[in-house]
Design an enzyme around this catalytic site. Structure first.
Site, short mmCIF file in Angstrom:
data_model
loop_
_atom_site.label_atom_id
_atom_site.label_comp_id
_atom_site.label_asym_id
_atom_site.label_seq_id
_atom_site.Cartn_x
_atom_site.Cartn_y
_atom_site.Cartn_z
N CYS A 1 0.85 -1.21 0.00
CA CYS A 1 0.00 0.00 0.00
C CYS A 1 0.88 1.25 0.00
CB CYS A 1 -0.93 0.01 1.21
SG CYS A 1 -2.39 -1.04 1.03
N HIS B 1 -0.43 -10.02 -4.54
CA HIS B 1 0.46 -9.60 -5.62
C HIS B 1 0.79 -10.79 -6.51
CE1 HIS B 1 2.94 -10.80 -2.17
NE2 HIS B 1 3.82 -11.24 -3.04
P1 AMP Z 1 6.14 -12.94 -1.82
O1 AMP Z 1 7.29 -13.68 -1.21
O2 AMP Z 1 5.36 -13.74 -2.84
O3 AMP Z 1 5.23 -12.33 -0.76
O4 AMP Z 1 6.75 -11.76 -2.66
C1 AMP Z 1 7.15 -10.56 -2.11
C2 AMP Z 1 8.12 -9.96 -3.09
O5 AMP Z 1 8.24 -8.57 -2.80
C3 AMP Z 1 9.54 -10.55 -3.02
O6 AMP Z 1 9.89 -11.06 -4.28
C4 AMP Z 1 10.40 -9.35 -2.62
O7 AMP Z 1 11.66 -9.36 -3.24
C5 AMP Z 1 9.56 -8.17 -3.08
N1 AMP Z 1 9.78 -6.93 -2.37
C6 AMP Z 1 9.86 -6.75 -1.03
N2 AMP Z 1 10.05 -5.44 -0.74
C7 AMP Z 1 10.10 -4.80 -1.93
C8 AMP Z 1 10.28 -3.42 -2.31
N3 AMP Z 1 10.46 -2.45 -1.40
N4 AMP Z 1 10.29 -3.11 -3.62
C9 AMP Z 1 10.12 -4.09 -4.55
N5 AMP Z 1 9.93 -5.39 -4.26
C10 AMP Z 1 9.93 -5.74 -2.97
ZN ZN Z 2 -1.80 -3.24 1.22
#
Ligand code: AMP
Ligand code: ZN
Length: 114
Positions: free
Chosen positions: A7, A100
């Site tokens: 968010c 996501h």
């Molecule tokens: P999940 O493990 O499916 O919940 O995916 C979360 C994803 O968000 C992971 O691939 C992380 O590398 C990515 N992520 C976490 N923080 C950030 C951020 N600040 N900007 C971009 N990607 C992020």
């Molecule tokens: Zn959210």
């Protein structure tokens, strides 16, 4: 949701490398890419996970797939192939509590996933 990482990315409170945005979704580069192309696509509405999807809010998922297909064409990997992934819950590998989809491309993606 005030304490949600994605968010805050959607609102711009936390910076991100934006790839695409419209009124319903926001797409940005994953900070820890697992493939040459690794884009996260999220609904702007806070939905905690795929467990929270219902007939009332699930239309955005179809839109996210349409956005992914459009990005695949625009970024040039539609013909080679690509993958879209949703991790749901702890055992599913979800680490951020905002629905996501990972859009992955640019290499041969193994199957089955880990
Ligand atoms: P999940 O493990 O499916 O919940 O995916 C979360 C994803 O968000 C992971 O691939 C992380 O590398 C990515 N992520 C976490 N923080 C950030 C951020 N600040 N900007 C971009 N990607 C992020
Ligand atoms: Zn959210």
């Amino acid at each position: 949701m005030s304490d949600c990482l994605f968010c805050k990315i959607v609102s711009g409170d936390i910076p991100s490398a934006k790839v695409f945005e419209d009124e319903k979704v926001y797409a940005f580069k994953d900070i820890e890419p697992q493939a040459p192309v690794h884009i996260i696509i999220v609904p702007k509405e806070h939905i905690s996970s795929a467990n929270e999807l219902t007939d009332e809010n699930a239309a955005v998922v179809g839109h996210i797939f349409a956005v992914a297909a459009q990005l695949a064409k625009e970024l040039g990997f539609a013909e080679d192939g690509w993958r879209i992934v949703n991790n749901c819950g702890e055992a599913g590998g979800q680490t951020v509590g905002h629905l996501h989809f990972h859009l992955l491309a640019g290499r041969n993606l193994g199957w089955p996933p880990g």
